[in-house]
Design a protein around this motif. Structure first.
Motif, PDB file in Angstrom:
ATOM      1  N   ASN A 110     -53.875  21.719  -5.696  1.00 23.60           N
ATOM      2  CA  ASN A 110     -54.572  20.905  -4.704  1.00 23.60           C
ATOM      3  C   ASN A 110     -55.571  19.945  -5.342  1.00 23.60           C
ATOM      4  OD1 ASN A 110     -53.699  21.936  -1.952  1.00 23.60           O
ATOM      5  ND2 ASN A 110     -54.197  23.858  -2.995  1.00 23.60           N
ATOM      6  N   LEU A 111     -56.303  20.415  -6.370  1.00 19.86           N
ATOM      7  CA  LEU A 111     -57.384  19.611  -6.942  1.00 19.86           C
ATOM      8  C   LEU A 111     -56.956  18.805  -8.160  1.00 19.86           C
ATOM      9  CD1 LEU A 111     -60.273  22.214  -6.641  1.00 19.86           C
ATOM     10  CD2 LEU A 111     -59.782  20.266  -5.154  1.00 19.86           C
ATOM     11  N   LYS A 112     -55.699  18.984  -8.608  1.00 22.48           N
ATOM     12  CA  LYS A 112     -55.197  18.208  -9.754  1.00 22.48           C
ATOM     13  C   LYS A 112     -53.864  17.585  -9.386  1.00 22.48           C
ATOM     14  CE  LYS A 112     -55.361  21.587 -12.810  1.00 22.48           C
ATOM     15  NZ  LYS A 112     -55.299  22.329 -14.100  1.00 22.48           N
ATOM     16  N   ASP A 113     -53.640  16.351  -9.898  1.00 24.10           N
ATOM     17  CA  ASP A 113     -52.315  15.759  -9.668  1.00 24.10           C
ATOM     18  C   ASP A 113     -51.360  16.242 -10.760  1.00 24.10           C
ATOM     19  OD1 ASP A 113     -52.844  14.303 -11.955  1.00 24.10           O
ATOM     20  OD2 ASP A 113     -53.489  12.511 -10.863  1.00 24.10           O
ATOM     21  N   GLU A 114     -50.116  15.746 -10.734  1.00 27.18           N
ATOM     22  CA  GLU A 114     -49.089  16.257 -11.646  1.00 27.18           C
ATOM     23  C   GLU A 114     -49.425  15.969 -13.113  1.00 27.18           C
ATOM     24  OE1 GLU A 114     -46.982  18.246 -10.464  1.00 27.18           O
ATOM     25  OE2 GLU A 114     -47.573  17.808  -8.425  1.00 27.18           O
ATOM     26  N   ASP A 115     -50.238  14.937 -13.375  1.00 30.66           N
ATOM     27  CA  ASP A 115     -50.613  14.607 -14.748  1.00 30.66           C
ATOM     28  C   ASP A 115     -51.812  15.418 -15.230  1.00 30.66           C
ATOM     29  OD1 ASP A 115     -48.608  12.702 -14.795  1.00 30.66           O
ATOM     30  OD2 ASP A 115     -49.931  11.140 -13.991  1.00 30.66           O
ATOM     31  N   GLY A 116     -52.393  16.238 -14.346  1.00 25.48           N
ATOM     32  CA  GLY A 116     -53.533  17.052 -14.745  1.00 25.48           C
ATOM     33  C   GLY A 116     -54.877  16.408 -14.447  1.00 25.48           C
ATOM     34  N   ARG A 117     -54.858  15.186 -13.880  1.00 26.68           N
ATOM     35  CA  ARG A 117     -56.122  14.518 -13.567  1.00 26.68           C
ATOM     36  C   ARG A 117     -56.726  15.096 -12.282  1.00 26.68           C
ATOM     37  NH1 ARG A 117     -53.265   9.332 -15.163  1.00 26.68           N
ATOM     38  NH2 ARG A 117     -52.505   9.444 -13.036  1.00 26.68           N
ATOM     39  N   ILE A 118     -58.061  15.174 -12.246  1.00 25.68           N
ATOM     40  CA  ILE A 118     -58.753  15.707 -11.064  1.00 25.68           C
ATOM     41  C   ILE A 118     -58.621  14.708  -9.907  1.00 25.68           C
ATOM     42  CG2 ILE A 118     -60.966  16.502 -10.149  1.00 25.68           C
ATOM     43  CD1 ILE A 118     -59.878  18.308 -12.305  1.00 25.68           C
ATOM     44  N   ARG A 119     -58.240  15.229  -8.730  1.00 26.80           N
ATOM     45  CA  ARG A 119     -58.110  14.362  -7.547  1.00 26.80           C
ATOM     46  C   ARG A 119     -59.435  14.259  -6.803  1.00 26.80           C
ATOM     47  NH1 ARG A 119     -53.235  16.783  -4.198  1.00 26.80           N
ATOM     48  NH2 ARG A 119     -53.773  15.056  -2.811  1.00 26.80           N
ATOM     49  N   ASP A 120     -59.606  13.156  -6.106  1.00 23.36           N
ATOM     50  CA  ASP A 120     -60.795  12.963  -5.272  1.00 23.36           C
ATOM     51  C   ASP A 120     -60.682  13.900  -4.061  1.00 23.36           C
ATOM     52  OD1 ASP A 120     -62.868  12.184  -3.744  1.00 23.36           O
ATOM     53  OD2 ASP A 120     -62.284  10.072  -3.562  1.00 23.36           O
ATOM     54  N   PRO A 121     -61.642  14.820  -3.903  1.00 23.10           N
ATOM     55  CA  PRO A 121     -61.539  15.782  -2.783  1.00 23.10           C
ATOM     56  C   PRO A 121     -61.421  15.104  -1.419  1.00 23.10           C
ATOM     57  CG  PRO A 121     -63.274  16.434  -4.312  1.00 23.10           C
ATOM     58  CD  PRO A 121     -62.814  15.070  -4.735  1.00 23.10           C
ATOM     59  N   SER A 122     -61.982  13.892  -1.290  1.00 23.07           N
ATOM     60  CA  SER A 122     -61.936  13.217   0.023  1.00 23.07           C
ATOM     61  C   SER A 122     -60.523  12.787   0.395  1.00 23.07           C
ATOM     62  CB  SER A 122     -62.873  12.005   0.015  1.00 23.07           C
ATOM     63  OG  SER A 122     -62.445  11.079  -0.975  1.00 23.07           O
ATOM     64  N   THR A 123     -59.623  12.710  -0.619  1.00 20.91           N
ATOM     65  CA  THR A 123     -58.248  12.278  -0.323  1.00 20.91           C
ATOM     66  C   THR A 123     -57.351  13.472   0.026  1.00 20.91           C
ATOM     67  OG1 THR A 123     -57.577  12.483  -2.648  1.00 20.91           O
ATOM     68  CG2 THR A 123     -58.488  10.365  -1.944  1.00 20.91           C
ATOM     69  N   ILE A 124     -57.869  14.679  -0.098  1.00 31.44           N
ATOM     70  CA  ILE A 124     -57.044  15.860   0.166  1.00 31.44           C
ATOM     71  C   ILE A 124     -57.090  16.153   1.662  1.00 31.44           C
ATOM     72  CG2 ILE A 124     -56.729  18.330  -0.319  1.00 31.44           C
ATOM     73  CD1 ILE A 124     -58.150  17.816  -3.015  1.00 31.44           C
ATOM     74  N   THR A 125     -55.959  16.041   2.313  1.00 35.29           N
ATOM     75  CA  THR A 125     -55.897  16.259   3.768  1.00 35.29           C
ATOM     76  C   THR A 125     -55.154  17.534   4.120  1.00 35.29           C
ATOM     77  OG1 THR A 125     -53.907  14.885   3.835  1.00 35.29           O
ATOM     78  CG2 THR A 125     -56.024  13.790   4.288  1.00 35.29           C
ATOM     79  N   THR A 126     -54.302  18.022   3.183  1.00 36.05           N
ATOM     80  CA  THR A 126     -53.555  19.261   3.456  1.00 36.05           C
ATOM     81  C   THR A 126     -53.677  20.194   2.259  1.00 36.05           C
ATOM     82  OG1 THR A 126     -51.540  18.295   2.536  1.00 36.05           O
ATOM     83  CG2 THR A 126     -51.838  18.126   4.946  1.00 36.05           C
ATOM     84  N   LEU A 127     -53.519  21.469   2.525  1.00 37.31           N
ATOM     85  CA  LEU A 127     -53.540  22.470   1.457  1.00 37.31           C
ATOM     86  C   LEU A 127     -52.110  22.818   1.052  1.00 37.31           C
ATOM     87  CD1 LEU A 127     -56.325  24.997   2.501  1.00 37.31           C
ATOM     88  CD2 LEU A 127     -56.339  23.438   0.552  1.00 37.31           C
ATOM     89  N   ARG A 128     -51.902  22.862  -0.247  1.00 40.56           N
ATOM     90  CA  ARG A 128     -50.579  23.228  -0.770  1.00 40.56           C
ATOM     91  C   ARG A 128     -50.665  24.571  -1.475  1.00 40.56           C
ATOM     92  NH1 ARG A 128     -48.572  18.231  -4.344  1.00 40.56           N
ATOM     93  NH2 ARG A 128     -50.683  18.456  -5.189  1.00 40.56           N
ATOM     94  N   VAL A 129     -49.576  25.304  -1.451  1.00 42.56           N
ATOM     95  CA  VAL A 129     -49.498  26.553  -2.210  1.00 42.56           C
ATOM     96  C   VAL A 129     -48.772  26.248  -3.525  1.00 42.56           C
ATOM     97  CG1 VAL A 129     -48.600  28.908  -2.282  1.00 42.56           C
ATOM     98  CG2 VAL A 129     -49.426  27.947  -0.116  1.00 42.56           C
ATOM     99  N   PRO A 130     -49.435  26.397  -4.670  1.00 45.22           N
ATOM    100  CA  PRO A 130     -48.750  26.112  -5.950  1.00 45.22           C
ATOM    101  C   PRO A 130     -47.528  27.004  -6.125  1.00 45.22           C
ATOM    102  CG  PRO A 130     -51.117  26.358  -6.273  1.00 45.22           C
ATOM    103  CD  PRO A 130     -50.829  26.795  -4.881  1.00 45.22           C
ATOM    104  N   VAL A 131     -46.505  26.447  -6.750  1.00 45.46           N
ATOM    105  CA  VAL A 131     -45.261  27.187  -6.992  1.00 45.46           C
ATOM    106  C   VAL A 131     -44.949  27.178  -8.489  1.00 45.46           C
ATOM    107  CG1 VAL A 131     -44.256  26.756  -4.721  1.00 45.46           C
ATOM    108  CG2 VAL A 131     -43.899  25.104  -6.568  1.00 45.46           C
ATOM    109  N   LEU A 132     -44.175  28.176  -8.931  1.00 47.89           N
ATOM    110  CA  LEU A 132     -43.731  28.254 -10.326  1.00 47.89           C
ATOM    111  C   LEU A 132     -42.362  27.614 -10.456  1.00 47.89           C
ATOM    112  CD1 LEU A 132     -44.830  31.890 -11.215  1.00 47.89           C
ATOM    113  CD2 LEU A 132     -45.818  29.780 -12.088  1.00 47.89           C
ATOM    114  N   GLN A 133     -42.259  26.617 -11.322  1.00 44.61           N
ATOM    115  CA  GLN A 133     -40.998  25.926 -11.548  1.00 44.61           C
ATOM    116  C   GLN A 133     -40.425  26.309 -12.910  1.00 44.61           C
ATOM    117  OE1 GLN A 133     -39.488  24.291  -9.395  1.00 44.61           O
ATOM    118  NE2 GLN A 133     -40.937  23.445  -7.915  1.00 44.61           N
TER     119      GLN A 133
END
Length: 443
Positions: free
Chosen positions: A131-154
């Motif tokens: 939720n707090l990091k994008d796919e590249d590992g960069r920290i996301r702006d909390p204000s842009t987070i509108t939904t909660l995701r459950v991390p999965v193992l790929q």
């Protein structure tokens, strides 16, 4: 050793080109783990290379014994002791595996001063969808987070990771020559020239000194500790060998400081054979308990001895490794070869013992039949599945066609480090910068 034992098939060899081999490439220790599925080597450059045995496939059943590189990592780096103005080499002196408890593997490796506990584990999945990091590992702006995701193992490509879990340091004034893991799986010992220290695998900031032979006046020093090992079943018993050719068996239940041994093994010296070199060649370079815990094997410069723990006054068996060198001790002293430290190993059933020699020869002794054989690990016979032929050394007189003269032995090619698979007739032999793996002849 079966009838076939002197025609062992080479199974695989890992060769580095001699022309480009550096001092750092020289193998300084080799060790199978308790199952025999993994084989670790350490070198003078501080690297540990772990080989894994190939799994058996129905299409290629003959590939079962092959070992391929599983993981390589830098265990130790060169250091500098500023207080003593001494360089500390990165060379790996010993590797010891811990018995496997879970999916990961653990091993202890040591240089002259520091022991490290390494964890080797596999990873074939990676977490995605934070939720707090994008796919590249960069920290996301909390204000842009509108939904909660459950991390999965790929799933991902298999990755083998080696991580240092513990570092045991600052406990040895002199160079560490051996380490041994206790059968209680909680403690281990590290040994230098004058002391043996007991460590808990979970505690790195303190160890207990259980043997100290340092005299108050160093000018009175007459012997040093050369090797030490725990008993395979009795967690309170260990043995250590000395440069004077004696072995002391100690019981940690008797006292906190095991300066008083409970058994003392030494063979009386024959006065008729005494010479200037007697004390040097009687120094024990390796001590190993048998798997059943009943015997001790020791290696000195010219012989391998097997001791019964119930008989202290003389060895049960003595095997001449290269008695033809007895007349060459003077030249071996001048070129420092007389100080070489050869190791010795038992096979899985304690019926055969193996140790190295010069000219890339290694020796096997069958304790039941009393037969012995000399084999050679060399590039000439390192083709896969080549059969090793027994070698013989000629001492004076007329030399036969298949014999090699003692004067033409190459003392720069020596096999100091060997190990035997715990359950099968598979051996690994380190010859300078090459690792050879042999197995019994397979029809």
């Amino acid at each position: 050793m079966e009838e076939e034992s002197d025609t062992r098939k080479i199974n695989n060899s890992f060769l580095r080109d001699h022309n480009y081999a550096t001092e750092a490439d020289i193998i300084s220790t080799v060790e199978f783990n308790s199952s025999g599925e993994l084989l670790a080597t350490g070198d003078k450059g501080g690297r540990v290379v772990v080989f894994q045995r190939e799994q058996e496939s129905k299409s290629q059943p003959q590939r079962r014994g092959e070992y391929n590189v599983y993981s390589t990592f830098q265990s130790h780096e060169p250091e500098f002791d500023y207080l003593k103005s001494l360089e500390i080499e990165e060379k790996i002196n010993k590797i010891r595996w811990l018995p496997q408890q879970n999916a990961a593997y653990f091993l202890l490796s040591t240089n002259d001063k520091t022991v490290k506990l390494w964890k080797i584990s596999e990873r074939d999945k990676r977490p995605e969808g934070y939720n707090l990091k994008d796919e590249d590992g960069r920290i996301r702006d909390p204000s842009t987070i509108t939904t909660l995701r459950v991390p999965v193992l790929q799933p991902m490509d298999l990755m083998v990771e080696a991580t240092a879990r513990r570092v045991f340091s600052n406990a040895h004034t002199y160079h560490i020559n051996s380490i041994s893991v206790n059968s209680d799986l909680q403690t281990f010992i590290s040994t230098d020239d004058l002391r043996v220290n007991l460590w808990n695998l979970e505690i790195t900031d303190r160890s207990f000194n259980i043997v100290d032979i340092k005299p108050a006046n160093m000018e009175e020093l007459t012997e040093v500790i050369t090797s030490a090992e725990f008993h395979p079943q009795q967690c309170h018993t260990f043995a250590y060998s000395s440069s004077k050719g004696s072995i002391r068996l100690c019981d940690m239940r008797q006292a906190a400081l095991c300066d008083k041994h409970c058994k003392y093994f030494e063979e009386p010296e024959d006065p008729s054979t005494r010479s200037f070199f007697s004390e040097i060649i009687s120094s024990i370079s390796d001590v190993k308990f048998s798997h059943n815990g009943r015997f001790l094997m020791t290696r000195d410069y010219l012989t391998v001895k097997v001791w019964d723990l119930q008989m202290e006054n003389k060895p049960l068996e003595t095997y001449q490794v290269h008695d033809y060198l007895r007349g060459k001790l003077c030249s071996l002293y001048e070129n420092d070869c007389i100080f070489d430290k050869f190791e010795c190993v038992w096979n899985g059933s304690d019926s055969v013992i193996m140790t190295g020699s010069y000219n890339n020869f290694f020796r096997m002794f069958d304790r039941n039949t009393k037969r012995d054989v000399t084999l050679e690990a060399s590039r000439e016979n390192s083709k896969p599945r080549a059969i090793l032929k027994p070698r013989k050394v000629c001492v004076g007189g007329k030399r036969r066609k298949d014999e090699i003269s003692v004067d033409s032995l190459d003392f720069s090619k020596k096999i100091l480090h060997t190990t035997w698979h715990p359950h099968e007739n598979i051996i690994a032999v380190a010859a300078t910068n090459n690792l050879y793996i042999f197995q019994d002849k397979v029809n």
